[in-house]
Design an enzyme around this catalytic site. Structure first.
Site, mmCIF file in Angstrom:
data_model
loop_
_atom_site.group_PDB
_atom_site.id
_atom_site.type_symbol
_atom_site.label_atom_id
_atom_site.label_comp_id
_atom_site.label_asym_id
_atom_site.label_seq_id
_atom_site.Cartn_x
_atom_site.Cartn_y
_atom_site.Cartn_z
ATOM 1 N N GLU A 119 0.824 -1.215 0.000
ATOM 2 C CA GLU A 119 0.000 0.000 0.000
ATOM 3 C C GLU A 119 0.855 1.259 0.000
ATOM 4 O O GLU A 119 0.333 2.371 0.054
ATOM 5 C CB GLU A 119 -0.916 -0.008 1.227
ATOM 6 C CG GLU A 119 -1.866 -1.198 1.298
ATOM 7 C CD GLU A 119 -2.627 -1.396 0.000
ATOM 8 O OE1 GLU A 119 -2.549 -2.504 -0.582
ATOM 9 O OE2 GLU A 119 -3.277 -0.425 -0.457
ATOM 10 N N ARG A 157 14.659 10.374 -23.225
ATOM 11 C CA ARG A 157 14.559 10.924 -24.587
ATOM 12 C C ARG A 157 14.931 12.404 -24.621
ATOM 13 O O ARG A 157 15.205 12.969 -25.673
ATOM 14 C CB ARG A 157 13.140 10.728 -25.123
ATOM 15 C CG ARG A 157 12.740 9.269 -25.276
ATOM 16 C CD ARG A 157 11.247 9.133 -25.550
ATOM 17 N NE ARG A 157 10.873 9.787 -26.797
ATOM 18 C CZ ARG A 157 10.959 9.184 -27.989
ATOM 19 N NH1 ARG A 157 11.446 7.961 -28.097
ATOM 20 N NH2 ARG A 157 10.587 9.802 -29.098
ATOM 21 N N ASP A 172 10.509 17.106 -33.543
ATOM 22 C CA ASP A 172 10.712 18.417 -34.181
ATOM 23 C C ASP A 172 10.139 19.516 -33.292
ATOM 24 O O ASP A 172 9.246 19.254 -32.494
ATOM 25 C CB ASP A 172 10.036 18.433 -35.546
ATOM 26 C CG ASP A 172 10.760 17.467 -36.488
ATOM 27 O OD1 ASP A 172 10.296 17.254 -37.607
ATOM 28 O OD2 ASP A 172 11.793 16.931 -36.044
#
Ligand SMILES: NC(=O)c1ccc(N[C@@H]2CC[C@@H](O)C2)nc1
Length: 249
Positions: A119, A157, A172
């Site tokens: 939990e 990324r 882009d």
């Protein structure tokens, strides 16, 4: 980017350390993951890692001494790696992760990510040891490992060099803060449905404008809230107006 992970199931993280963009980033040393398992800090014969909640009720919590043992070791690991990390805990009570948040996290001097089970963890540990709580969405999961991997994938990324040219098409500039445009690849016709002619034209300026228009239009149709929080430049305003005129026509 150095990331220490505190988790009872470190092997789950092979999903990001052994595959794809994140796997290559690990291979190339752009992303470094180190693991500490609370079970390795259990001192009892059964190697207990959970404990009962005060006040009763269903479910268990992470046992405090094993969790803090792993966290302390992760801090030593961060220091050995020359990092001064933010300590993050994944829970539905946390700040909602979005692209801006991922970009922000990628600039930190390392992270320690705590993936809970059962939990959750004792509130005093949250207050004493956790710097920031983050959430990947408004739903409850069985553990913090999947949210941790989602967060790590998203921030990886944003680490310079991780996305090669072949991966970075959708990164882009106009993709920031807008939904992505439609994408097409071979064959030219699928069940009678053709690729939009502009994409076959070889005219890169027309293609750029078509993609920007599609991103703006899709965002307007599906996520108008995302448009409210941004100002459009002249070109974007013109393209979106064109899209709207064509859409309502
Ligand atoms: N939405 C989320 O990001 C999220 C994060 C964690 C989670 N579950 C863990 C298990 C026990 C406690 O540590 C929290 N569920 C959902």
């Amino acid at each position: 980017m150095w990331i220490g992970v505190v988790s009872l199931f470190p092997e789950m993280f092979e999903a990001i350390t052994r595959h794809g963009v994140t796997g290559r980033a690990v291979e190339r040393g752009l992303l470094e993951l180190a693991f500490w398992n609370p079970r390795d800090y259990a001192t009892d014969r059964h190697r207990t890692v959970d404990d009962r909640p005060y006040g009763g009720g269903p479910g268990m919590l992470m046992k405090v001494d094993t969790l803090r043992g792993a966290l302390a070791a992760a801090r030593v690991g961060a220091e050995s790696a020359g990092r001064r990390p933010s300590v993050i805990y994944l829970s539905p009570q946390g700040r909602r992760l979005d692209q801006a948040g991922a970009r922000e996290l990628a600039t930190r001097d390392g992270l320690i990510v705590v993936a809970g089970r059962y939990e959750g963890i004792d509130e005093r540990v949250v207050e004493a040891d956790i710097d920031e709580e983050w959430s990947i969405g408004d739903y409850v999961l069985s553990g913090g490992e999947l949210p941790a991997m989602v967060m790590i994938d998203a921030l990886a990324r944003e680490v310079p060099g991780v996305l090669g040219h072949s991966d970075s098409a959708s990164e882009d500039s106009f993709a920031d803060g807008l939904l992505d445009c439609p994408h097409y690849t071979r064959p030219e016709v699928i069940d009678g449905h053709r690729v939009p002619d502009v994409l076959l034209s070889g005219n890169h300026e027309l293609i750029r404008r078509w993609r920007l228009k599609q991103s703006l239009g899709r965002t307007w149709l599906r996520r108008p809230d995302m448009l409210e929080s941004r100002t459009l430049d002249r070109e974007q305003r013109k393209l979106l107006d064109e899209f709207i005129d064509e859409h309502v026509a």
